[in-house]
Design a protein around this motif. Structure first.
Motif, PDB file in Angstrom:
ATOM      1  N   ALA A  53     -86.656  87.140 -18.144  1.00 13.37           N
ATOM      2  CA  ALA A  53     -86.916  88.403 -18.104  1.00 13.37           C
ATOM      3  C   ALA A  53     -86.331  89.326 -19.353  1.00 13.37           C
ATOM      4  O   ALA A  53     -86.568  89.850 -20.304  1.00 13.37           O
ATOM      5  CB  ALA A  53     -86.413  89.390 -16.923  1.00 13.37           C
ATOM      6  N   LYS A  54     -84.973  88.808 -19.524  1.00 19.01           N
ATOM      7  CA  LYS A  54     -83.983  89.426 -20.410  1.00 19.01           C
ATOM      8  C   LYS A  54     -84.560  88.833 -22.082  1.00 19.01           C
ATOM      9  O   LYS A  54     -84.479  89.477 -22.983  1.00 19.01           O
ATOM     10  CB  LYS A  54     -82.531  88.930 -20.552  1.00 19.01           C
ATOM     11  N   ALA A  55     -85.057  87.504 -22.101  1.00 21.40           N
ATOM     12  CA  ALA A  55     -85.540  86.810 -23.122  1.00 21.40           C
ATOM     13  C   ALA A  55     -86.741  87.442 -23.729  1.00 21.40           C
ATOM     14  O   ALA A  55     -87.033  87.740 -25.046  1.00 21.40           O
ATOM     15  CB  ALA A  55     -85.741  85.269 -23.005  1.00 21.40           C
ATOM     16  N   LEU A  56     -87.677  87.915 -22.885  1.00 23.60           N
ATOM     17  CA  LEU A  56     -88.916  88.465 -23.116  1.00 23.60           C
ATOM     18  C   LEU A  56     -88.569  90.047 -23.749  1.00 23.60           C
ATOM     19  O   LEU A  56     -89.405  90.236 -24.749  1.00 23.60           O
ATOM     20  CB  LEU A  56     -89.805  88.690 -21.790  1.00 23.60           C
ATOM     21  N   LEU A  57     -87.681  90.462 -23.040  1.00 25.80           N
ATOM     22  CA  LEU A  57     -87.439  91.995 -23.677  1.00 25.80           C
ATOM     23  C   LEU A  57     -86.836  91.814 -25.127  1.00 25.80           C
ATOM     24  O   LEU A  57     -86.845  92.762 -25.818  1.00 25.80           O
ATOM     25  CB  LEU A  57     -86.599  92.928 -22.490  1.00 25.80           C
ATOM     26  N   GLY A  58     -86.142  90.883 -25.259  1.00 24.74           N
ATOM     27  CA  GLY A  58     -85.400  90.738 -26.435  1.00 24.74           C
ATOM     28  C   GLY A  58     -86.608  90.443 -27.526  1.00 24.74           C
ATOM     29  O   GLY A  58     -86.253  90.836 -28.699  1.00 24.74           O
ATOM     30  N   GLU A  59     -87.436  89.689 -27.319  1.00 25.27           N
ATOM     31  CA  GLU A  59     -88.377  89.098 -28.150  1.00 25.27           C
ATOM     32  C   GLU A  59     -89.420  90.335 -28.577  1.00 25.27           C
ATOM     33  O   GLU A  59     -89.686  90.536 -29.816  1.00 25.27           O
ATOM     34  CB  GLU A  59     -89.230  88.078 -27.474  1.00 25.27           C
ATOM     35  N   PHE A  60     -89.824  91.052 -27.423  1.00 23.77           N
ATOM     36  CA  PHE A  60     -90.572  92.129 -27.809  1.00 23.77           C
ATOM     37  C   PHE A  60     -90.352  93.619 -27.797  1.00 23.77           C
ATOM     38  O   PHE A  60     -90.952  94.385 -28.354  1.00 23.77           O
ATOM     39  CB  PHE A  60     -91.950  91.851 -26.691  1.00 23.77           C
ATOM     40  N   GLY A  61     -89.009  93.806 -27.476  1.00 22.85           N
ATOM     41  CA  GLY A  61     -88.331  94.999 -28.002  1.00 22.85           C
ATOM     42  C   GLY A  61     -88.230  96.190 -26.876  1.00 22.85           C
ATOM     43  O   GLY A  61     -87.401  96.998 -26.882  1.00 22.85           O
ATOM     44  N   SER A  62     -89.453  96.067 -26.077  1.00 22.53           N
ATOM     45  CA  SER A  62     -89.263  97.272 -24.902  1.00 22.53           C
ATOM     46  C   SER A  62     -90.568  96.773 -23.941  1.00 22.53           C
ATOM     47  O   SER A  62     -91.083  95.884 -24.125  1.00 22.53           O
ATOM     48  CB  SER A  62     -89.937  98.626 -25.666  1.00 22.53           C
ATOM     49  N   LEU A  63     -90.361  97.341 -22.859  1.00 24.44           N
ATOM     50  CA  LEU A  63     -91.303  97.085 -21.657  1.00 24.44           C
ATOM     51  C   LEU A  63     -92.735  97.357 -22.213  1.00 24.44           C
ATOM     52  O   LEU A  63     -93.605  96.572 -21.635  1.00 24.44           O
ATOM     53  CB  LEU A  63     -90.750  97.911 -20.535  1.00 24.44           C
ATOM     54  N   ALA A  64     -93.027  98.458 -22.654  1.00 22.90           N
ATOM     55  CA  ALA A  64     -94.365  98.839 -22.998  1.00 22.90           C
ATOM     56  C   ALA A  64     -94.816  97.773 -24.108  1.00 22.90           C
ATOM     57  O   ALA A  64     -96.047  97.191 -23.970  1.00 22.90           O
ATOM     58  CB  ALA A  64     -94.294 100.020 -23.750  1.00 22.90           C
ATOM     59  N   GLN A  65     -94.083  97.306 -25.247  1.00 20.56           N
ATOM     60  CA  GLN A  65     -94.443  96.249 -25.944  1.00 20.56           C
ATOM     61  C   GLN A  65     -94.611  94.890 -25.458  1.00 20.56           C
ATOM     62  O   GLN A  65     -95.535  94.112 -25.854  1.00 20.56           O
ATOM     63  CB  GLN A  65     -93.480  96.225 -27.214  1.00 20.56           C
ATOM     64  N   LEU A  66     -93.798  94.769 -24.549  1.00 22.00           N
ATOM     65  CA  LEU A  66     -93.840  93.260 -23.674  1.00 22.00           C
ATOM     66  C   LEU A  66     -95.351  93.181 -23.075  1.00 22.00           C
ATOM     67  O   LEU A  66     -96.027  92.283 -22.911  1.00 22.00           O
ATOM     68  CB  LEU A  66     -92.888  93.365 -22.691  1.00 22.00           C
ATOM     69  N   VAL A  67     -95.494  94.330 -22.257  1.00 25.78           N
ATOM     70  CA  VAL A  67     -96.684  94.133 -21.343  1.00 25.78           C
ATOM     71  C   VAL A  67     -98.055  94.342 -22.156  1.00 25.78           C
ATOM     72  O   VAL A  67     -99.159  94.123 -21.727  1.00 25.78           O
ATOM     73  CB  VAL A  67     -96.854  95.221 -20.136  1.00 25.78           C
ATOM     74  N   SER A  68     -97.858  94.906 -23.413  1.00 22.69           N
ATOM     75  CA  SER A  68     -99.172  94.990 -24.297  1.00 22.69           C
ATOM     76  C   SER A  68     -99.100  93.987 -25.242  1.00 22.69           C
ATOM     77  O   SER A  68    -100.114  93.876 -25.894  1.00 22.69           O
ATOM     78  CB  SER A  68     -98.900  96.410 -25.117  1.00 22.69           C
ATOM     79  N   ALA A  69     -98.272  93.031 -25.235  1.00 19.97           N
ATOM     80  CA  ALA A  69     -98.490  91.748 -25.991  1.00 19.97           C
ATOM     81  C   ALA A  69     -99.545  90.996 -25.737  1.00 19.97           C
ATOM     82  O   ALA A  69     -99.963  90.771 -24.459  1.00 19.97           O
ATOM     83  CB  ALA A  69     -97.216  90.849 -26.133  1.00 19.97           C
ATOM     84  N   ASP A  70    -100.179  90.222 -26.828  1.00 24.14           N
ATOM     85  CA  ASP A  70    -101.329  89.395 -26.570  1.00 24.14           C
ATOM     86  C   ASP A  70    -100.954  88.123 -25.859  1.00 24.14           C
ATOM     87  O   ASP A  70     -99.797  87.562 -25.720  1.00 24.14           O
ATOM     88  CB  ASP A  70    -102.098  89.028 -27.879  1.00 24.14           C
ATOM     89  N   PRO A  71    -101.969  87.560 -25.074  1.00 25.09           N
ATOM     90  CA  PRO A  71    -101.460  86.222 -24.375  1.00 25.09           C
ATOM     91  C   PRO A  71    -100.839  85.325 -24.985  1.00 25.09           C
ATOM     92  O   PRO A  71     -99.741  84.593 -24.505  1.00 25.09           O
ATOM     93  CB  PRO A  71    -102.639  86.211 -23.531  1.00 25.09           C
ATOM     94  N   GLU A  72    -101.374  85.146 -26.115  1.00 30.30           N
ATOM     95  CA  GLU A  72    -100.870  83.941 -26.936  1.00 30.30           C
ATOM     96  C   GLU A  72     -99.567  84.080 -27.572  1.00 30.30           C
ATOM     97  O   GLU A  72     -98.397  83.103 -27.373  1.00 30.30           O
ATOM     98  CB  GLU A  72    -101.566  83.746 -28.248  1.00 30.30           C
ATOM     99  N   SER A  73     -99.104  85.488 -27.687  1.00 34.55           N
ATOM    100  CA  SER A  73     -97.791  85.575 -28.057  1.00 34.55           C
ATOM    101  C   SER A  73     -96.802  85.415 -26.883  1.00 34.55           C
ATOM    102  O   SER A  73     -95.538  84.859 -27.048  1.00 34.55           O
ATOM    103  CB  SER A  73     -97.514  87.150 -28.642  1.00 34.55           C
ATOM    104  N   LEU A  74     -97.310  85.864 -25.699  1.00 36.06           N
ATOM    105  CA  LEU A  74     -96.421  85.689 -24.670  1.00 36.06           C
ATOM    106  C   LEU A  74     -96.219  84.214 -24.071  1.00 36.06           C
ATOM    107  O   LEU A  74     -95.070  83.911 -23.626  1.00 36.06           O
ATOM    108  CB  LEU A  74     -96.904  86.323 -23.310  1.00 36.06           C
ATOM    109  N   ARG A  75     -97.263  83.376 -24.273  1.00 38.04           N
ATOM    110  CA  ARG A  75     -97.099  81.813 -24.085  1.00 38.04           C
ATOM    111  C   ARG A  75     -96.156  81.175 -25.094  1.00 38.04           C
ATOM    112  O   ARG A  75     -95.690  80.043 -24.656  1.00 38.04           O
ATOM    113  CB  ARG A  75     -98.512  81.346 -24.306  1.00 38.04           C
ATOM    114  N   ARG A  76     -95.821  81.903 -26.084  1.00 37.49           N
ATOM    115  CA  ARG A  76     -94.871  81.058 -27.122  1.00 37.49           C
ATOM    116  C   ARG A  76     -93.480  81.200 -26.533  1.00 37.49           C
ATOM    117  O   ARG A  76     -92.843  80.457 -27.180  1.00 37.49           O
ATOM    118  CB  ARG A  76     -95.115  81.931 -28.406  1.00 37.49           C
ATOM    119  N   VAL A  77     -93.167  82.184 -25.693  1.00 43.72           N
ATOM    120  CA  VAL A  77     -91.656  82.336 -25.171  1.00 43.72           C
ATOM    121  C   VAL A  77     -91.324  81.027 -24.060  1.00 43.72           C
ATOM    122  O   VAL A  77     -92.402  81.114 -23.101  1.00 43.72           O
ATOM    123  CB  VAL A  77     -91.602  83.556 -24.728  1.00 43.72           C
ATOM    124  N   PRO A  78     -90.613  80.357 -24.470  1.00 43.22           N
ATOM    125  CA  PRO A  78     -90.332  79.303 -23.373  1.00 43.22           C
ATOM    126  C   PRO A  78     -90.237  79.652 -21.940  1.00 43.22           C
ATOM    127  O   PRO A  78     -89.409  80.663 -21.541  1.00 43.22           O
ATOM    128  CB  PRO A  78     -89.083  78.636 -23.747  1.00 43.22           C
TER     129      PRO A  78
END
Length: 230
Positions: A53-78
């Motif tokens: 969870a912390k890695a995802l928020l660090g990668e995308f910057g905010s909760l809004a940007q995280l849930v709005s990210a495209d699936p391919e970008s999300l899948r790239r996070v280990p």
């Protein structure tokens, strides 16, 4: 060697405490990473999801940007598989549908704040520029929400004829143009202004009104109508 009880992570106990806070009235005090952590725990039940969870928020910057990210970008996070990605996309889709429900069956011009909340939630976090058209009937109720172009609005002039043609096909009486600025600044450019005038002129000749052009920049926006540009 098996872990001793003293070294076994207490995931179940920690999740129970998060669950109790969520349903016990203390949810407002929860950090964004805790919300994401518990959501991911439902999708990945046998894993400690706090680091992810912390890695995802660090990668995308905010909760809004995280849930709005495209699936391919999300899948790239280990650690992110399809189930975890789907859990985040459910949050995004549910939120947008709740916001859209505030004006779905009402005249948009009388539900302006609800419309802006929906547009900012939907388009504010995007990292690619999109132009969409809201086609309205004679009661200013939404007929159709369509993507007109993706990419720089400098390329959009070629869509003026198609936008007006689509309005005629739908029997629309009015339109609202919306696009986002991934830079975060909602200030209209000269190209934005020129294209808007072209659309307004072409539509007006056919009795179709362009109510507004809204530019979304992050959580901010600009209305051409309010700026005196329409």
């Amino acid at each position: 060697m098996a872990d001793t009880p003293a070294t076994v992570p207490d995931h179940a106990g920690h999740r129970s405490r998060l669950r109790a806070r969520l349903i016990g009235g203390d949810a407002e005090g929860m950090a964004d990473y805790e919300l994401v952590e518990y959501l991911l725990a439902l999708a990945i039940p046998r894993r400690d999801t706090k680091p992810l969870a912390k890695a995802l928020l660090g990668e995308f910057g905010s909760l809004a940007q995280l849930v709005s990210a495209d699936p391919e970008s999300l899948r790239r996070v280990p650690g992110m598989g399809d189930t975890a990605v789907a859990a985040l996309k459910i949050v995004q889709l549910t939120s947008l549908r709740l916001l859209k429900g505030e004006f779905r069956d009402k005249p948009l011009l009388s539900s302006w704040d609800s419309l802006l909340d929906w547009l900012r939630a939907d388009m504010g976090p995007l990292d690619v520029e999109r132009v969409r058209v809201l086609y309205l009937n004679s009661r200013n109720m939404l007929i159709r929400d369509e993507l007109a172009s993706e990419g720089s609005i400098d390329q959009s002039a070629i869509y003026v004829r198609e936008i007006v043609k689509r309005a005629l096909e739908l029997g629309a009486a009015a339109m609202i143009i919306v696009h986002n600025h991934p830079s975060g600044s909602p200030e209209p450019s000269r190209q934005d202004i020129a294209i808007t005038r072209d659309i307004a002129d072409a539509a007006g000749r056919l009795g179709i009104q362009l109510h507004d052009h809204i530019i979304i920049g992050g959580s901010d926006f600009r209305s051409f109508r309010s700026l005196g540009l329409l």
